[in-house]
Design an enzyme around this catalytic site. Sequence first.
Site, short mmCIF file in Angstrom:
data_model
loop_
_atom_site.label_atom_id
_atom_site.label_comp_id
_atom_site.label_asym_id
_atom_site.label_seq_id
_atom_site.Cartn_x
_atom_site.Cartn_y
_atom_site.Cartn_z
N LEU A 20 40.25 37.58 35.76
CA LEU A 20 40.09 38.92 35.20
C LEU A 20 39.14 39.72 36.08
O LEU A 20 38.16 39.19 36.61
CB LEU A 20 39.50 38.84 33.79
N ALA A 21 39.42 41.02 36.18
CA ALA A 21 38.62 41.88 37.04
C ALA A 21 37.15 41.91 36.61
O ALA A 21 36.24 41.82 37.44
CB ALA A 21 39.20 43.29 37.02
N HIS A 46 33.07 57.65 10.20
CA HIS A 46 34.37 57.76 9.55
C HIS A 46 35.01 59.08 9.96
O HIS A 46 34.32 60.10 9.98
CB HIS A 46 34.18 57.73 8.03
N THR A 60 43.39 43.53 44.50
CA THR A 60 44.58 43.46 43.65
C THR A 60 44.44 44.44 42.49
O THR A 60 45.38 45.19 42.18
CB THR A 60 44.70 42.03 43.05
N GLU A 79 59.88 31.96 28.26
CA GLU A 79 58.55 31.34 28.31
C GLU A 79 58.68 29.83 28.11
O GLU A 79 59.37 29.38 27.20
CB GLU A 79 57.64 31.99 27.25
N GLY A 116 53.11 35.62 29.55
CA GLY A 116 51.67 35.83 29.59
C GLY A 116 51.38 37.33 29.63
O GLY A 116 52.27 38.16 29.43
C1 FAD Z 1 49.81 43.35 37.57
C2 FAD Z 1 48.41 42.91 37.31
C3 FAD Z 1 47.69 43.48 36.28
C4 FAD Z 1 46.39 43.09 36.05
N1 FAD Z 1 45.72 43.69 35.03
C5 FAD Z 1 44.45 43.33 34.77
C6 FAD Z 1 43.71 43.98 33.75
O1 FAD Z 1 44.21 44.88 33.08
N2 FAD Z 1 42.43 43.60 33.54
C7 FAD Z 1 41.86 42.59 34.27
O2 FAD Z 1 40.69 42.27 34.03
N3 FAD Z 1 42.52 41.97 35.26
C8 FAD Z 1 43.80 42.32 35.52
N4 FAD Z 1 44.46 41.71 36.54
C9 FAD Z 1 43.77 40.64 37.30
C10 FAD Z 1 42.81 41.26 38.32
O3 FAD Z 1 43.51 42.12 39.17
C11 FAD Z 1 42.11 40.17 39.11
O4 FAD Z 1 41.50 39.26 38.23
C12 FAD Z 1 41.04 40.77 40.01
O5 FAD Z 1 41.60 41.69 40.90
C13 FAD Z 1 40.33 39.66 40.80
O6 FAD Z 1 39.38 40.23 41.61
P1 FAD Z 1 38.88 39.54 42.95
O7 FAD Z 1 37.81 40.41 43.49
O8 FAD Z 1 38.58 38.13 42.70
O9 FAD Z 1 40.15 39.54 43.93
P2 FAD Z 1 41.25 40.61 44.35
O10 FAD Z 1 41.22 41.81 43.49
O11 FAD Z 1 42.52 39.86 44.45
O12 FAD Z 1 40.79 41.09 45.80
C14 FAD Z 1 40.77 40.23 46.88
C15 FAD Z 1 40.86 41.06 48.15
O13 FAD Z 1 40.58 40.22 49.25
C16 FAD Z 1 41.38 40.61 50.35
N5 FAD Z 1 41.45 39.48 51.27
C17 FAD Z 1 42.03 38.27 51.07
N6 FAD Z 1 41.81 37.47 52.12
C18 FAD Z 1 41.08 38.19 53.02
C19 FAD Z 1 40.52 37.92 54.28
N7 FAD Z 1 40.65 36.72 54.85
N8 FAD Z 1 39.86 38.90 54.91
C20 FAD Z 1 39.71 40.13 54.34
N9 FAD Z 1 40.20 40.43 53.13
C21 FAD Z 1 40.87 39.48 52.47
C22 FAD Z 1 42.71 40.98 49.72
O14 FAD Z 1 43.41 41.87 50.57
C23 FAD Z 1 42.25 41.65 48.41
O15 FAD Z 1 42.16 43.03 48.57
C24 FAD Z 1 45.78 42.09 36.84
C25 FAD Z 1 46.47 41.53 37.90
C26 FAD Z 1 47.77 41.92 38.14
C27 FAD Z 1 48.52 41.31 39.29
#
Ligand code: FAD
Length: 461
Positions: free
Chosen positions: A315-316, A440, A41, A199, A178
């Site tokens: 969060l990422a 500074h 994501t 909200e 949010g």
């Molecule tokens: C618009 C938006 C903006 C954001 N901005 C920020 C930010 O600025 N900073 C921040 O920290 N966070 C941000 N986030 C949140 C962040 O993207 C997520 O917290 C983060 O991506 C979570 O990481 P993850 O590895 O848990 O899962 P994800 O990044 O969701 O990845 C999961 C992956 O698993 C894959 N998958 C799912 N099921 C299967 C399966 N059965 N087999 C194979 N593959 C599968 C999916 O295709 C996906 O690619 C944002 C989110 C959004 C939607």
Amino acid sequence: MAEYDVIIIGAGPGGYVCAIRCAQLGLKTACVEGRETLGGTCLNVGCIPSKAMLHASELYHEATTNFTKMGLMGQSPSIDLPKMLEYKQDSVNSNTGGIEFLFKKNKVDWIKGYGSIPEAGKVTVGDTTHTAKHIVIATGSEAASLPGVEVDEKVVVTSTGALELSKVPNKMVVIGGGVIGLELGSVYSRLGAEVTVIEFQDAIVPGADGEIQKNFLKMLKKQGLKFELGAAVSGTTIKNKKATVSYKKRKDDSEHEIDADIVLLATGRRPYTDNLGLDALGVEMERGMIKTDGHWGTNVKGIYAIGDVIAGPMLAHKAEDEGMAVAETIAGQKGHVNYGVIPGVIYTHPEVANVGKTEEQLKEEGRKYKVGKFPFMGNARAKSHFAGEGFVKMIVDAETDRILGAHVIGPMAGDLIHEVCVAMEFGAAAEDLARTCHAHPTFSEAMREAALACGDGAIHA
Ligand SMILES: Cc1cc2nc3c(=O)[nH]c(=O)nc-3n(C[C@H](O)[C@H](O)[C@H](O)COP(=O)(O)OP(=O)(O)OC[C@H]3O[C@@H](n4cnc5c(N)ncnc54)[C@H](O)[C@@H]3O)c2cc1C
């Protein structure tokens, strides 16, 4: 069929970081990802594309408001949204391609397709079943739904659709005040849309420090965003490619409607665990999330979970930290994540960042604290950049001076906050920051001044 030490399902920031660290620790590793590109994501439809759009729209705003003040004359830029989307996609591609390169470099196998777990120790992708001593679920999250609001990703969109609009809407309604709603709402507001945020709570960014919430709301209103707080959306209807959003004000139950060209549903995200086979495996869940122990293990031996599918902030960087820590745990080391020091950033203009406790939390805990504040108006660099809006608020233990939290609204807040994160990791007192020489003129002097304000006082306020 292949045999691995570790198979990770999902290549988002949790999964891909875990895979790379596992390989670096000498484990034979594969990562299963169903999407066409790696990065999850975050890289494909989240952090990276939204930040590209925020950056482009901020530069547009800067060019149309502050350039002439700095003697930069000439024609203001106009908006070519398809071109902006191309720029956004280029930044996505270079980042997702970068992960593919890192997989090759670290000898991580990318198993393409969607995976399921027929039994502990096995992962099936398509017709093939692979074996793995350890399986890490990192399948992330998806946009949460709201009863009565049907998403078509054209008129009623989630963040994914909002990052692909073919033109700037005249009127946009954002459901949810949010982080994601405010970031994308402010992008389209800067590009010329009339944006109204609805909200449910009486404040934006639920959970943030109360003082930040109030000041942030004022700043966004000044920028032209409109707000309906304490309002519950009951549904949307679409007619002639336009939407009507119905909502009820909670204080008096009065019913209202608002029209929009685009409705962005941004009421949060929910863990994504579809089709993994968790029910059959007996993996314990808790409020839709996979339940884990202190070491990211599920109740099924050999199966772990990290990132958005488990508890904690979605969060990422939280997912990345868990990815590294679980890899270390699997490799027999002591993986650790300090959940008390995970920064949160809202990449609006100005940025908003936080780490540690809010005043409200400390009051609830009955802990005695002191607050040191410093306004960016007292920071020379910020003033010369027309960025004097906002402040740094540092919260310290009343007796020991140990830093308990920091809340920043202002220029580069998302970068500045890390000074406090490092300080907190070292158990620092505000005096430690206050006695550290800061170059500074930098925005970071505002952090030092807030630390000084926790003691004998800031110099420039
Ligand atoms: C618009 C938006 C903006 C954001 N901005 C920020 C930010 O600025 N900073 C921040 O920290 N966070 C941000 N986030 C949140 C962040 O993207 C997520 O917290 C983060 O991506 C979570 O990481 P993850 O590895 O848990 O899962 P994800 O990044 O969701 O990845 C999961 C992956 O698993 C894959 N998958 C799912 N099921 C299967 C399966 N059965 N087999 C194979 N593959 C599968 C999916 O295709 C996906 O690619 C944002 C989110 C959004 C939607």
